[in-house]
Write an enzyme that holds these catalytic residues in place. Structure first.
Site, mmCIF file in Angstrom:
data_model
loop_
_atom_site.group_PDB
_atom_site.id
_atom_site.type_symbol
_atom_site.label_atom_id
_atom_site.label_comp_id
_atom_site.label_asym_id
_atom_site.label_seq_id
_atom_site.Cartn_x
_atom_site.Cartn_y
_atom_site.Cartn_z
ATOM 1 N N GLU A 68 0.975 -1.068 -0.044
ATOM 2 C CA GLU A 68 0.103 0.004 -0.062
ATOM 3 C C GLU A 68 0.553 1.428 -0.085
ATOM 4 O O GLU A 68 0.775 2.224 0.912
ATOM 5 C CB GLU A 68 -0.997 -0.041 1.334
ATOM 6 C CG GLU A 68 -1.889 -1.247 1.054
ATOM 7 C CD GLU A 68 -3.180 -1.146 1.926
ATOM 8 O OE1 GLU A 68 -3.224 -0.293 3.050
ATOM 9 O OE2 GLU A 68 -4.034 -2.018 1.878
ATOM 10 N N GLU A 103 -4.733 -8.994 -0.166
ATOM 11 C CA GLU A 103 -5.344 -8.988 1.220
ATOM 12 C C GLU A 103 -6.883 -9.103 0.846
ATOM 13 O O GLU A 103 -7.449 -7.906 0.216
ATOM 14 C CB GLU A 103 -5.032 -7.552 2.108
ATOM 15 C CG GLU A 103 -3.751 -7.613 2.495
ATOM 16 C CD GLU A 103 -3.365 -6.353 3.235
ATOM 17 O OE1 GLU A 103 -4.343 -5.529 3.688
ATOM 18 O OE2 GLU A 103 -2.123 -5.903 3.182
HETATM 19 O O1 AHR Z 1 -4.651 -6.008 7.282
HETATM 20 C C1 AHR Z 1 -4.739 -4.879 7.955
HETATM 21 C C2 AHR Z 1 -4.249 -3.667 7.295
HETATM 22 O O2 AHR Z 1 -4.567 -3.440 6.078
HETATM 23 C C3 AHR Z 1 -2.678 -4.196 6.556
HETATM 24 O O3 AHR Z 1 -1.565 -4.054 7.461
HETATM 25 C C4 AHR Z 1 -2.697 -3.060 5.373
HETATM 26 O O4 AHR Z 1 -1.923 -3.570 4.095
HETATM 27 C C5 AHR Z 1 -4.081 -2.663 4.976
HETATM 28 O O5 AHR Z 1 -4.443 -1.539 4.864
#
Ligand code: AHR
Length: 501
Positions: A185, A303
């Protein structure tokens, strides 16, 4: 006596037909990936309790019940150490006898990390649970050299100071870690880069990392359409440096974790369903901006999952304050249905999607396992993943679902996915309806033994807790053939898997 879902009648509101001769592609084990961050009690206090721990049963520092549950789930692919944490992580703090205690930081949380869980421990953990590792590199507070060194340390067979240190630390042969993230990110927590700055930096990182190990698969940070277009434009002529294009998707619009209304139930299911659209849209950008890269760049949804408002201070209904958030949320039957719906999309997109990592593997967010020194339970999502084991590394098949059954939004109430492996067929059917049972005919070959598994709850808001760990569990049921297949009455908000062997 086994449970029966047998539907005796000849009237079905839904017919599920897997097309045995119509393969979509292979469902890579990487689509059933997980994510472990040093956040809350996911890594420290979750799967890792440390070798000196006397409060929990452990094997060389790994919490025993978590280790066993992850092996059984299965867990074929695991990303670590972040997330946002990765862009603060210095891998050299976590090797050798002297570990450096550091401030561990991610998502507004900071705590002491003693770095007893480092590269050797994580990769050893992956070996024990049968997971392919995916390491996320630090592009926020780290350097190109630091990441080159990590790859040399883990993957290089040449004798160097670093690889001799690896041997001194107990690992003779390289691990050959294939997948490496270059930042996380980076448009936000990973450094607030602009797309332009990130693309230029990525080019430098990727070039140097590939010198160290030309075979590593590198993951570039993607985001929304505009960022994705700009990064890909700026990488023109260098798309060979990109193996995977990372995007994240959290479902945040379904209201509270367990005290949700019927309407909010459907909002979450719809959001989960729309994950596929996000993958398709990202692929369209790749096709448009990077047609030559689009042939080999996989989409990495590294994610995904539900992020309930109780554990976020941002977004719709976010109710938690930053200070005391431990990211532990309710994991209900609704979340398992949402995950099942999303996995159907992964199977359909298995040629485009190269990996997917549920966030996160223990205790944090959409976790399959909740574990602490005080208690342990498997969430409905754990059972859902367990009943999908037959789909991993199988050929995804086209499936038609002919159904009169509709949800209030007008979308189909019953959906399905199917795959073939080693001559066997696995079909998973989801009844998405909050309160209505559906009679479903699943067409299967006329011969073969069939096993049936049901995941259902008396209420979509049901969840397991350490005090009541078996409120929602997987049940095997008696499968009876009818003409053409298997006739089932699917309870509301339920999932069935048939394994034909
Ligand atoms: O999964 C929690 C957080 O969500 C992670 O650290 C980040 O990559 C995302 O914003």
């Amino acid at each position: 006596m086994k449970l029966s879902l047998h539907h005796e009648g000849s009237v079905f509101d839904t017919v599920v037909r897997p097309h045995l001769d119509s393969s979509i592609g292979k469902i890579s084990h990487r689509l059933y990936g997980h994510f472990a961050e040093h956040l809350g009690k996911c890594s420290y206090g979750g799967f890792w309790v440390g070798t000196d721990c006397n409060k929990a049963e452990h094997v060389d520092g790994f919490r025993k019940n978590v280790l066993d549950a992850l092996k059984a789930m299965p867990t074929p692919f695991l990303r670590w150490p972040g997330g946002c944490y990765a862009d603060h992580y210095h891998w050299q703090d976590g090797i050798g006898k002297e570990r450096l205690s550091r401030l561990g930081m991610s998502c507004g949380l900071s705590s002491e990390d003693d770095n007893t869980l480092g590269t050797h421990e994580f990769l050893d953990f992956c070996d024990r649970i049968g997971a392919e590792p995916y390491l996320a590199g630090n592009m926020g507070s780290g350097s190109v050299q630091e990441l080159c060194d990590w790859i040399e340390y883990t993957n290089c067979a040449v004798s160097t100071k670093l690889t001799r240190t690896r041997k001194d630390n107990g690992r003779q042969h390289p691990w050959n870690v294939r997948v490496w993230g270059v930042g996380n990110e980076s448009w936000g927590c990973g450094g607030n880069y602009t797309a332009e700055h990130y693309a230029v930096e990525y080019r430098r990182y990727a070039t140097m990392l590939r010198h160290v190990d030309p075979s590593v698969e590198l993951v570039v940070v993607g985001f929304e359409a505009d960022w994705n277009r700009r990064v890909l434009e700026l990488l023109k002529g260098h798309h060979d440096l990109v193996s995977h294009f990372s995007i994240h998707r959290y479902w945040i619009n379904g209201g509270p974790g367990s005290k949700f209304s019927e309407e909010q139930y459907y909002t979450l299911i719809q959001e989960a369903d729309d994950t596929e659209k996000f993958v398709v849209e990202t692929r369209a950008i790749l096709d448009e901006v990077a047609p030559e890269g689009s042939k080999h760049i996989g989409i990495a949804l590294d994610e995904w999952g539900v992020w309930h408002p109780e554990v976020r201070e941002w977004g719709p209904d976010g109710t938690h304050s930053k200070d005391v958030n431990n990211y532990e949320q309710a994991g209900t039957m609704r979340d398992a249905i949402a995950a099942a719906v999303c996995l159907e999309g992964f199977h359909r997109q298995c040629k485009s999607l190269s990996m997917a990592n549920l966030a996160q593997v223990v205790n944090v967010l959409h976790a399959p396992i909740m574990a602490s020194d005080d208690g342990f339970c498997l969430t409905p999502t754990y059972h859902l993943l367990h009943m999908h084991a037959g789909h991993i590394n199988a050929e995804a098949l086209k499936v038609s679902v002919d159904s009169k059954a509709k949800l209030p939004l007008g979308t189909p109430a019953v959906s399905a996915t199917a795959s073939q492996k080693d001559g066997g067929l696995t079909v998973t059917v989801v009844n998405r309806s909050y309160s209505v049972a559906h009679n479903v005919l699943v067409e299967v070959p006329a011969t073969g033994d069939i096993k049936g598994y049901l995941l259902a709850a008396s209420n979509p808001a049901d969840q397991n807790t350490p005090a009541e760990p078996d409120k929602v569990t997987l049940k095997e049921f008696e499968v009876n053939r009818v003409d053409k297949g298997v006739g089932l009455t699917l309870p509301p908000a339920s999932i069935v898997t048939l394994e034909v062997r």
